[in-house]
Design a protein around this motif. Sequence first.
Motif, short mmCIF file in Angstrom:
data_model
loop_
_atom_site.label_atom_id
_atom_site.label_comp_id
_atom_site.label_asym_id
_atom_site.label_seq_id
_atom_site.Cartn_x
_atom_site.Cartn_y
_atom_site.Cartn_z
N GLU A 1 1.08 3.81 1.79
CA GLU A 1 1.62 4.24 3.07
C GLU A 1 2.33 3.12 3.82
O GLU A 1 2.75 3.28 4.95
CB GLU A 1 0.50 4.82 3.95
CG GLU A 1 -0.17 6.05 3.35
CD GLU A 1 0.85 7.11 2.91
OE1 GLU A 1 1.76 7.42 3.69
OE2 GLU A 1 0.72 7.59 1.77
N ALA A 2 2.43 1.95 3.19
CA ALA A 2 3.06 0.82 3.85
C ALA A 2 3.81 0.00 2.82
O ALA A 2 3.37 -1.06 2.40
CB ALA A 2 2.00 -0.03 4.56
N GLY A 3 4.94 0.50 2.41
CA GLY A 3 5.72 -0.20 1.41
C GLY A 3 6.50 -1.33 2.06
O GLY A 3 6.04 -2.48 2.10
N SER A 4 7.64 -0.98 2.62
CA SER A 4 8.44 -2.00 3.29
C SER A 4 7.89 -2.31 4.68
O SER A 4 8.32 -3.25 5.32
CB SER A 4 9.88 -1.51 3.42
OG SER A 4 10.47 -1.42 2.14
N SER A 5 6.94 -1.54 5.13
CA SER A 5 6.43 -1.71 6.49
C SER A 5 5.04 -2.34 6.43
O SER A 5 4.02 -1.68 6.57
CB SER A 5 6.38 -0.34 7.15
OG SER A 5 5.86 -0.45 8.45
N ARG B 1 8.98 11.42 3.34
CA ARG B 1 8.27 10.15 3.27
C ARG B 1 8.29 9.45 4.63
O ARG B 1 9.36 9.15 5.16
CB ARG B 1 8.97 9.26 2.23
CG ARG B 1 8.57 7.80 2.24
CD ARG B 1 7.25 7.59 1.58
NE ARG B 1 7.00 6.18 1.36
CZ ARG B 1 5.79 5.71 1.04
NH1 ARG B 1 4.78 6.54 0.89
NH2 ARG B 1 5.62 4.43 0.85
N LYS B 2 7.12 9.18 5.17
CA LYS B 2 7.05 8.50 6.47
C LYS B 2 6.77 7.02 6.27
O LYS B 2 5.87 6.65 5.55
CB LYS B 2 5.97 9.13 7.32
CG LYS B 2 6.32 10.52 7.82
CD LYS B 2 5.34 11.01 8.88
CE LYS B 2 5.90 12.23 9.61
NZ LYS B 2 6.25 13.35 8.72
N GLN B 3 7.58 6.18 6.90
CA GLN B 3 7.32 4.75 6.83
C GLN B 3 8.17 4.02 7.87
O GLN B 3 9.36 4.29 8.01
CB GLN B 3 7.64 4.21 5.45
CG GLN B 3 7.07 2.82 5.23
CD GLN B 3 7.31 2.33 3.82
OE1 GLN B 3 8.19 1.55 3.57
NE2 GLN B 3 6.53 2.80 2.88
N GLY B 4 7.55 3.07 8.55
CA GLY B 4 8.28 2.29 9.56
C GLY B 4 8.59 3.11 10.79
O GLY B 4 8.20 4.27 10.90
N ARG B 5 9.27 2.47 11.73
CA ARG B 5 9.60 3.11 13.00
C ARG B 5 11.06 2.89 13.32
O ARG B 5 11.70 2.02 12.76
CB ARG B 5 8.75 2.48 14.12
CG ARG B 5 7.33 2.94 14.06
CD ARG B 5 6.35 1.93 14.59
NE ARG B 5 5.03 2.28 14.05
CZ ARG B 5 4.56 1.81 12.89
NH1 ARG B 5 5.27 0.96 12.17
NH2 ARG B 5 3.39 2.22 12.44
N GLU C 1 0.86 -1.19 0.00
CA GLU C 1 0.00 0.00 0.00
C GLU C 1 0.89 1.23 0.00
O GLU C 1 2.04 1.17 0.42
CB GLU C 1 -0.91 -0.02 1.23
CG GLU C 1 -1.85 -1.22 1.20
CD GLU C 1 -2.75 -1.32 2.42
OE1 GLU C 1 -2.80 -0.36 3.22
OE2 GLU C 1 -3.38 -2.37 2.57
N SER D 1 5.14 -0.79 17.79
CA SER D 1 4.67 -0.96 16.41
C SER D 1 3.41 -0.15 16.16
O SER D 1 2.95 -0.06 15.02
CB SER D 1 4.41 -2.43 16.13
OG SER D 1 3.30 -2.87 16.87
N ASP E 1 1.86 -1.88 8.69
CA ASP E 1 1.02 -0.69 8.64
C ASP E 1 -0.08 -0.77 7.60
O ASP E 1 -0.79 0.21 7.38
CB ASP E 1 1.89 0.54 8.33
CG ASP E 1 2.68 0.96 9.55
OD1 ASP E 1 2.15 0.78 10.66
OD2 ASP E 1 3.82 1.44 9.38
N TYR F 1 8.91 3.85 -6.04
CA TYR F 1 8.68 5.12 -6.74
C TYR F 1 9.92 5.57 -7.51
O TYR F 1 9.81 6.26 -8.51
CB TYR F 1 8.26 6.21 -5.74
CG TYR F 1 6.89 5.96 -5.14
CD1 TYR F 1 5.74 6.20 -5.91
CD2 TYR F 1 6.73 5.46 -3.86
CE1 TYR F 1 4.48 5.95 -5.38
CE2 TYR F 1 5.47 5.21 -3.33
CZ TYR F 1 4.34 5.46 -4.09
OH TYR F 1 3.09 5.21 -3.59
#
Lengths: 594, 594
Positions: free
Chosen positions: A165-169, B318-322, A163, B328, A172, B413
């Motif tokens: 907003e949740a590529g590698s994550s 770009r926001k993703q993961g933590r 998705e 989580s 999410d 992307y």
Amino acid sequence: MAERFIHMQHLRFLLREVFAEESKNLFSEKDMKSWDLVLNAAYDFAKTALHPLFSEMDRETPHLENGTVRVHPAIGPLLRQMGKDGWISAGLPQKQGGEGLPSMLLHACTAIFASANYSASVYSALSMGAARLIATYGCEALKDFYLPPLLAGRWQGTMALTEAEAGSSLGDLSCEAIPAGEGVYRIRGRKVFISAADHDGVENVVHLMLARIDGAPPGVKGISLFVVPKFRPELGGLRDNDITVTQIFHKMGYRGAPIAELSMGEKNDCLGYLIGMENRGLSAMFQMMNGARLEVGMGAAAIATAAYQAALEYTKSRKQGRRMGASSISEPVAIIEHADVKRMLLDQRAIAEGAMALVLQCGLYEDALHTLTGEAARERHLLLDLLTPVAKSYAAEQGIFSVSQSIQCFGGYGYCEDFPVEQHFRDMRIHAIHEGTTGIQAMDLLGRKVMMEKGLPLRLLAKEIRTTLQKAEQDEALAPMAKNLEQALHTLEKTTGILGLWALEAGAEAFLADATLYLEAFGLVTVGWQWLKQAIFARKNSGTARGAAASFYEGKTNVCRYYFAYHLPKHAALCHRLMTKEALTLSIQTEHFS
Amino acid sequence: MAERFIHMQHLRFLLREVFAEESKNLFSEKDMKSWDLVLNAAYDFAKTALHPLFSEMDRETPHLENGTVRVHPAIGPLLRQMGKDGWISAGLPQKQGGEGLPSMLLHACTAIFASANYSASVYSALSMGAARLIATYGCEALKDFYLPPLLAGRWQGTMALTEAEAGSSLGDLSCEAIPAGEGVYRIRGRKVFISAADHDGVENVVHLMLARIDGAPPGVKGISLFVVPKFRPELGGLRDNDITVTQIFHKMGYRGAPIAELSMGEKNDCLGYLIGMENRGLSAMFQMMNGARLEVGMGAAAIATAAYQAALEYTKSRKQGRRMGASSISEPVAIIEHADVKRMLLDQRAIAEGAMALVLQCGLYEDALHTLTGEAARERHLLLDLLTPVAKSYAAEQGIFSVSQSIQCFGGYGYCEDFPVEQHFRDMRIHAIHEGTTGIQAMDLLGRKVMMEKGLPLRLLAKEIRTTLQKAEQDEALAPMAKNLEQALHTLEKTTGILGLWALEAGAEAFLADATLYLEAFGLVTVGWQWLKQAIFARKNSGTARGAAASFYEGKTNVCRYYFAYHLPKHAALCHRLMTKEALTLSIQTEHFS
């Protein structure tokens, strides 16, 4: 257009010589004899049906027209032919309408198809992956309904995870599934980067899609797997299932396959059918994804192979310059005579054939896991899990350098569309991204696989490698290389131990900061192992060989020598860095970047 | 489209801080103060006129229509604007209608233009190169006729060397020139891969072309240089000079500039005007070519810079993961917070900014050579000659990896046309090929430059590097890196010595077999030197800096640390290989490749 995209002798050498001994414990002699027929059939199909479309599919790219994705008109007939010929069902057990081919042989076929035309090869591979997942986790009703058209190439299968907003994550992801009774759910949400998500070459598309059941726990433990078709069954027929293609992505390469964004349930009328258990979708999906990761690795190795074959052909025929010391008015020689060109060709072989062997080795472990039982099977499972991120990433990352060298062999012509290598360069670059980026593979390797069961997987691998080393030591031509690899393996073990301790001292973030370097070092050692395996058989079988066969074996040994002289030494610098235990990247703050 | 393609502070830091001391011996304080105005003007032009066309010129590519090459309609006006603003004449002496800008400053402007839009930047650069050559070697009549329209951007200049049968082997070129009296020759033959060889944005094209005068000796000693215009002067007007565009090449990248094949004298009516002496054309052309090689190096560094800026912007937003260890269900962070992403960003900076500094250093040597006299000038000349192939190839080869990392920062992307990095990846790949492939640069470095005057050039370079090391040793934060670089430099010197002896023992072919590895090792040491230079000034000037300026300096020092920890160590494995004195590639025969 280069005539040859793959040289079958390399595959046959791996399957029938290098891996023959290990295979004998798993397959009957009769089965193994039939492999040649399969490989030849795959090659014939690749040569006559896939390869002629290589450039054309790159130029006539998919486009979105009134909500439908239009692909090259050959795709539909190709898929149905591949269904008819049994290529889509090849990986399914016979009792489920498949051919039950071994995994190693399937990967060899992937190499053939992908080297002929990477984009064309993914459609059927995705359908096979989806069908296998349904065959494993689906109820009888789902199997009966979806398998026949998928396996016949009339319907397309996909893997719908990512998705925006949740590529590698993956934890999410937010696609939602509202219970609508008896394993049926209303699906709502969006997916991006879905390969073959929709196209006019098939009658229907079957998405294996991850979504969250209403009220599921957050993170990866709340993800379930659904079959979500483009057209769903109703009253003996099919009706639209409310999936909209919102865009297709225009890509640098891999242009023959459509990658789309999907929107599900815009009219609240998209139904999905749960397969496997609620909230356990990710582990089910990982069956498909692990297979897909090896396919990506083989795809990258195959593209590097095709680019190498094009470069080889060109450098043999292109005349320019002279051997050093020759008179400047003597006739120019073929550029393959120049040392720097030979070095570039060796470099490509070292990478492409090394990567190919490693993926086949993984295939063999997968086969063993299905044939063997108990501890032996469990060990094979751990080895397969350990090596999957390595095989995928080594091929994907080193493949970029390999094809870059293929271009360099052509000089200016390599940069032009008249020759296939510039397309291979573009097609190659996706592999370090799709099915999990290199960074994700690296964390999977170091953060999970290597640390499992107190380090058992790496101990098992070291044992396998040392079995090869013992054989190599008996041949004085190979003994120095065996010594080098033992040293590299030892350094890798030591590095792993030090990192393991550091994880306790400094925490997970510091421990994993340079995981990508660890993955690279790991790849260098394991591919070195695969080269030594090949050299052992090349040396052993070259004694009785004459002519072209003798040259083939001699060539294999030479590439192994090259690998050990030019590639393996990079390992030491990487391990040195990893053992320095200084997470330089962590001390650097965002504001330091300008 | 990324907003920022270059961060001017990096260029200003190099010109006004790192290279300021060396510049003071060459330029007046007043001149140096005017540099900011020049850089700002270049940036404004790049931002408003070049950058907006970056994607468009890639998509609307040149095409051949009724014998004329049609380019993007903006090209003509752009060139005339660049003529009017003095960018084409910038590098010519004031007495010849130029601006007399220092070479280092010109390279900085190249960085700005090329990072904004590489394809658009080459038209004016080619005209400037052609004009400089005419200004140096041409007679007054040629200068009077050709310079004004070239410098005004009304005519296009080119470099016409390559022929289909003589790519890297210039001695084999066969274009012929039949004397037709008084410095005039009839030209007949073909040229391939000529950048901006023809286009409808200008009124005329002026080729600086290599050809052989009838009866000239074979090889490189029989090559002469001619001015060959598309339209030649006649009776106060212009007439067609019998040059046909036989094809244009369709390329993977660098698509905004037309690269064509030309056929001269099909009607036996193509006239060329000799410039420089008969049979001495190659050395004259090398003036242009050496400049062009540095421009290619800067072009590659600039593309890597633009790709990095795009990646930086993306990873910040770009926001993703933590972060590792975070819950989580906490909010995702910007991906620049992940260690692996920071590592990739540092990797790009290490390459792009390191390469940029090295090209500017070359520019400074060129300036010194024109300002100083006697031994000092000669030394600068040797250093410039030595470093030109290194600066060109380091940027071109490492730039591929750098932009590959930029793509990786974007994930999926990055592979799509929506973001600029995939184009940068395609644009980058030409640089290891044009103006001499990496293999050619490597032979130039090891086979010629390093061996000149009993090794004097390398001794001079070592002296320069050790001057930097002495300064670095005084700062305890930099002292360990200085030690590492001293070790690497020592290893390089030792390797060079051993190779020199081996040349005598084993002959030129064995000696040069791994020249490309030598070039890579050489690049790692010299770019390490440039990083240490930058770190010295960053540390020195950070004391009084606050806020963003302090972060900038801190960032520079961190990238230097990163370079020494992750890049420089590769040097040892390369030198080890070189010192092994085993020309593996020579013992492998053509028939071993399959």
